[in-house]
Scaffold this motif. Structure first.
Motif: not given
Length: 137
Positions: A108-116, A119-122
């Motif tokens: 789900f890593y589409y926004d490379s400006t955010k650190k993984p 991310l909070n999809v899962v």
């Protein structure tokens, strides 16, 4: 005139020496014992993530963080929790955090400006659904 040049040169050299010394000093780490989340995380981000964990699992901070014991051997109040202390539940939480980071980063890593890590999809709630242990469904 020559005296002003010497004074200016001394000021410049002193300033450069101070800047060089300051550049070699490593800043103190803001947090102790962060092994999964980034060291440069802001207090607001860290608090938000920890609050999300407690909501998703319906637990309090002392589920993963051990309050230090006072001189009588009795656990102290929540306000005195040393968040750097480790226990088996905290290690298990780190495994779960690494797993969700890996899933989110891989799929789900589409926004490379955010650190993984942010991310909070899962998330915890995906499997736990408000329980300290993952739901069996």
């Amino acid at each position: 005139m020559a005296r002003h040049k010497k004074t200016g040169t001394i000021i410049i050299l002193t300033s450069l020496a101070i800047l060089a010394t300051a550049a070699t000093i490593t800043p103190n780490k803001k947090y102790r014992n962060l092994k999964v989340l980034p060291q440069d995380i802001s207090e607001r981000q860290l608090d938000s993530i920890m609050e999300a964990y407690t909501r998703a699992l319906k637990v309090s901070c002392d589920f993963c963080h051990v309050p230090p014991k006072d001189f009588t051997g009795i656990a102290s109040t929540k306000d005195t929790i040393d968040f750097a202390l480790d226990n088996s539940m905290k290690e298990e939480a780190r495994k779960m955090i690494r797993m969700t980071i890996h899933i989110n980063k891989t799929y789900f890593y589409y926004d490379s400006t955010k650190k993984p890590e942010y991310l909070n999809v899962v998330s915890c709630n995906t499997c736990h659904r408000g329980n300290p242990s993952p739901a069996n469904e």
